[in-house]
Scaffold this motif. Structure first.
Motif, PDB file in Angstrom:
ATOM      1  N   PRO A 126     -58.047 -10.199   1.479  1.00  0.00           N
ATOM      2  CA  PRO A 126     -59.138  -9.458   2.114  1.00  0.00           C
ATOM      3  C   PRO A 126     -58.619  -8.587   3.261  1.00  0.00           C
ATOM      4  O   PRO A 126     -57.824  -9.042   4.080  1.00  0.00           O
ATOM      5  N   LEU A 127     -59.064  -7.343   3.303  1.00  0.00           N
ATOM      6  CA  LEU A 127     -58.671  -6.413   4.350  1.00  0.00           C
ATOM      7  C   LEU A 127     -59.841  -6.163   5.287  1.00  0.00           C
ATOM      8  O   LEU A 127     -60.997  -6.160   4.870  1.00  0.00           O
ATOM      9  N   ARG A 128     -59.524  -5.960   6.564  1.00  0.00           N
ATOM     10  CA  ARG A 128     -60.534  -5.611   7.556  1.00  0.00           C
ATOM     11  C   ARG A 128     -59.992  -4.480   8.416  1.00  0.00           C
ATOM     12  O   ARG A 128     -58.784  -4.294   8.538  1.00  0.00           O
ATOM     13  N   GLU A 177     -54.170 -11.205   9.874  1.00  0.00           N
ATOM     14  CA  GLU A 177     -53.419 -10.564  10.948  1.00  0.00           C
ATOM     15  C   GLU A 177     -54.335 -10.002  12.038  1.00  0.00           C
ATOM     16  O   GLU A 177     -53.885  -9.293  12.924  1.00  0.00           O
ATOM     17  N   LEU A 178     -55.621 -10.339  11.956  1.00  0.00           N
ATOM     18  CA  LEU A 178     -56.604  -9.852  12.917  1.00  0.00           C
ATOM     19  C   LEU A 178     -57.354 -11.035  13.519  1.00  0.00           C
ATOM     20  O   LEU A 178     -57.366 -12.124  12.949  1.00  0.00           O
ATOM     21  N   LEU A 210     -64.773 -14.953  21.150  1.00  0.00           N
ATOM     22  CA  LEU A 210     -63.728 -14.948  20.134  1.00  0.00           C
ATOM     23  C   LEU A 210     -64.141 -15.876  19.003  1.00  0.00           C
ATOM     24  O   LEU A 210     -64.789 -16.892  19.231  1.00  0.00           O
ATOM     25  N   ASP A 211     -63.751 -15.543  17.801  1.00  0.00           N
ATOM     26  CA  ASP A 211     -64.070 -16.356  16.628  1.00  0.00           C
ATOM     27  C   ASP A 211     -62.798 -16.573  15.810  1.00  0.00           C
ATOM     28  O   ASP A 211     -62.591 -15.925  14.790  1.00  0.00           O
ATOM     29  N   ALA A 269     -66.459  -7.996  14.721  1.00  0.00           N
ATOM     30  CA  ALA A 269     -65.540  -6.859  14.748  1.00  0.00           C
ATOM     31  C   ALA A 269     -64.139  -7.436  14.876  1.00  0.00           C
ATOM     32  O   ALA A 269     -63.950  -8.522  15.441  1.00  0.00           O
ATOM     33  N   TYR A 270     -63.164  -6.724  14.350  1.00  0.00           N
ATOM     34  CA  TYR A 270     -61.804  -7.246  14.306  1.00  0.00           C
ATOM     35  C   TYR A 270     -60.856  -6.425  15.168  1.00  0.00           C
ATOM     36  O   TYR A 270     -61.009  -5.211  15.303  1.00  0.00           O
ATOM     37  N   VAL A 271     -59.866  -7.123  15.746  1.00  0.00           N
ATOM     38  CA  VAL A 271     -58.818  -6.472  16.530  1.00  0.00           C
ATOM     39  C   VAL A 271     -57.485  -7.106  16.143  1.00  0.00           C
ATOM     40  O   VAL A 271     -57.416  -8.296  15.829  1.00  0.00           O
TER      41      VAL A 271
END
Length: 99
Positions: A7-9, A22-23, A36-37, A47-49
């Motif tokens: 899965p990509l984000r 990696e996020l 944070l989750d 949202a991803y970082v």
């Protein structure tokens, strides 16, 4: 054996697509609390970082999550994010050397 789909984000700071592992996910719940989750399973808007300290510092400088979630976020949250990302990045480097 069948290859599993990764899965990509999208990283909201850099705009790049990356594997979900990696996020780190940041989530805003119904009450407007941002947190944070690490599990990626909390309910709410996510949202991803990237797990990169420079990207996390850039998020703090640009106040990215304030804009994305449309709420005012304390600086202490961004400091917590930078600390978490730094820790995860160090773990990744430490454990990737063992293989």
């Amino acid at each position: 054996m069948k290859q599993r789909k990764v899965p990509l984000r999208k990283d909201i700071v850099t705009g790049e697509m990356a594997p979900k592992r990696e996020l780190v996910r940041v989530v805003r719940d119904k009450e407007g609390q941002v947190s944070l989750d690490p599990t990626g399973k909390k309910s709410g808007r996510g949202a991803y970082v990237s797990l990169n300290v420079e990207v996390a510092k850039q998020a703090k400088q640009k106040r990215t999550f304030d804009k994305v979630f449309e709420v005012s976020i304390r600086d202490s949250f961004y400091d917590e994010l930078i600390e978490y990302v730094d820790h995860q990045q160090a773990r990744k480097e430490l454990f990737s050397d063992e293989k």
